[in-house]
Enzyme design. Structure first.
Site, PDB file in Angstrom:
ATOM      1  N   LYS A  85       0.840  -1.206   0.000  1.00 30.30           N
ATOM      2  CA  LYS A  85       0.000   0.000   0.000  1.00 30.30           C
ATOM      3  C   LYS A  85       0.875   1.256   0.000  1.00 30.30           C
ATOM      4  O   LYS A  85       0.627   2.192  -0.755  1.00 30.30           O
ATOM      5  CB  LYS A  85      -0.918   0.010   1.233  1.00 30.30           C
ATOM      6  CG  LYS A  85      -2.034  -1.029   1.178  1.00 30.30           C
ATOM      7  CD  LYS A  85      -2.789  -1.111   2.492  1.00 30.30           C
ATOM      8  CE  LYS A  85      -3.898  -2.161   2.422  1.00 30.30           C
ATOM      9  NZ  LYS A  85      -4.594  -2.370   3.678  1.00 30.30           N
ATOM     10  N   GLN A 132      -4.760  -1.356   9.836  1.00 31.01           N
ATOM     11  CA  GLN A 132      -4.628  -2.696   9.266  1.00 31.01           C
ATOM     12  C   GLN A 132      -5.164  -3.741  10.246  1.00 31.01           C
ATOM     13  O   GLN A 132      -4.754  -3.795  11.396  1.00 31.01           O
ATOM     14  CB  GLN A 132      -3.152  -2.982   8.923  1.00 31.01           C
ATOM     15  CG  GLN A 132      -2.917  -4.297   8.220  1.00 31.01           C
ATOM     16  CD  GLN A 132      -3.554  -4.353   6.829  1.00 31.01           C
ATOM     17  OE1 GLN A 132      -3.558  -3.372   6.104  1.00 31.01           O
ATOM     18  NE2 GLN A 132      -4.095  -5.496   6.481  1.00 31.01           N
ATOM     19  N   ASP A 161     -11.239   3.066   4.293  1.00 30.55           N
ATOM     20  CA  ASP A 161     -11.693   1.681   4.178  1.00 30.55           C
ATOM     21  C   ASP A 161     -13.214   1.608   4.033  1.00 30.55           C
ATOM     22  O   ASP A 161     -13.765   0.563   3.692  1.00 30.55           O
ATOM     23  CB  ASP A 161     -11.278   0.875   5.415  1.00 30.55           C
ATOM     24  CG  ASP A 161     -10.024   0.038   5.162  1.00 30.55           C
ATOM     25  OD1 ASP A 161      -9.792  -0.317   3.990  1.00 30.55           O
ATOM     26  OD2 ASP A 161      -9.307  -0.270   6.121  1.00 30.55           O
TER      27      ASP A 161
END
Length: 312
Positions: free
Chosen positions: A55, A99, A122
């Protein structure tokens, strides 16, 4: 002779989206705005480390500012909340990504809800879930958003189609159903308690499998000519399973011999032959997730500053 099914190339579509994001970043930077993403990775989870590094690397390639924060496994929920609050307050950070999974002693739900909805790249925050449900501009979960992009960019019809989603998770199943509904599909959501699941899935023009079980959707469950969207990523470590799902596949057999595992989706690969189009595993939906994260980071930068964005 029957037409061969269309392979929906997630890698190529992801590259297209990333090129568009890079162009938008250049445009924003010229106006004095550089989109920024903060990624929080707790502890030492090798799979998460690999994913987070990819990422951060993609951010660099597209011109997005990124910061990786790596608190120790021992961090408390309160300390994590402080960290999130600081990132919420920073103007140079447009997106905050925590995460998962987090250590068991950390309250994941509290943390995800502590992220400002405007920085929730997200798309997990209840406010963004509400925005998605009511059709307002907001940040949508990356994997379901990627599914819609695959269908749109390959010109496959959504409006008026019967779409069946197998799996009802908050991360994929539910938002994918809402997005398909927003695109005017007729949507059915199935799960482990659904009665006579094959009778439902055989009616699907678009079948999304996101149930987390290897090869769960068999050829008998698929309507000939349907579009199959396979969200699953399951690791096979048993030679018998590899032979069952990939008979006479020399490449997979060689991969298994070398690595001790191969990947299969939630759809039995034998079902792809009767489809009209399908996403391969790997190289399908999974390839879109990071591209959509980058898209969301730029979208968040624009929304926070009142800069017009495209509708999706």
């Amino acid at each position: 002779m029957a037409n061969l099914p269309q392979v929906l190339d997630g890698v190529a579509i992801a590259a297209e989206i990333k090129a568009e994001v890079a162009h938008e970043v250049t445009d924003l930077t010229s106006r004095g705005v550089r989109p920024g993403l903060a990624v929080i990775l707790v502890g030492e989870v090798p799979a998460s480390q690999i994913y987070v590094r990819s990422k951060v690397k993609t951010c660099g390639e597209l011109g997005i500012y990124s910061e990786m924060l790596t608190p120790p496994e021992s961090i408390t929920t309160e300390e994590m909340l402080e960290l999130v609050a600081k990132l919420n307050a920073r103007d140079d950070i447009d997106g905050i990504l925590i995460q998962l999974p987090l250590p068991k002693h950390v309250d994941t739900k509290r943390l995800l809800e502590a992220v400002s909805p405007d920085k929730d790249v997200d798309g997990f925050h209840p406010v963004n879930a509400g925005r998605l449900q009511s059709g307002q501009p907001g940040l949508a979960p990356c994997t379901p958003a990627g599914i819609i992009e695959i269908l749109r960019r390959t010109g496959l019809p959504i409006a008026g189609q019967n779409a069946v989603v197998v799996g009802r998770s908050d991360i994929v199943g539910k938002p994918a159903a809402l997005m398909l509904l927003n695109e005017s599909a007729t949507v059915t959501v199935c799960h482990s308690k659904t009665r006579d699941l094959p009778a439902v899935t055989r009616n699907a023009d678009i079948l999304v499998a996101a149930i987390g079980r290897p090869g769960y959707v068999t050829p008998e469950m698929v309507k000939p000519g349907a579009t199959l969207i396979d969200v699953g990523i399951n690791r096979l470590t048993d030679a018998a399973d590899v032979e069952r799902f990939f008979p006479n596949d020399a490449e997979r057999t060689a991969t298994f011999a070398k690595r001790g595992s191969v990947i299969v989706g939630d759809i039995d690969p034998a079902a792809f032959a009767i489809s009209g189009a399908y996403t391969p595993v790997p190289g399908g939906v999974g390839a879109l997730t990071i591209a959509m994260l980058m898209h969301n980071t730029v979208k968040a930068a624009k929304l926070r500053r009142g800069i017009p964005t495209e509708s999706r």
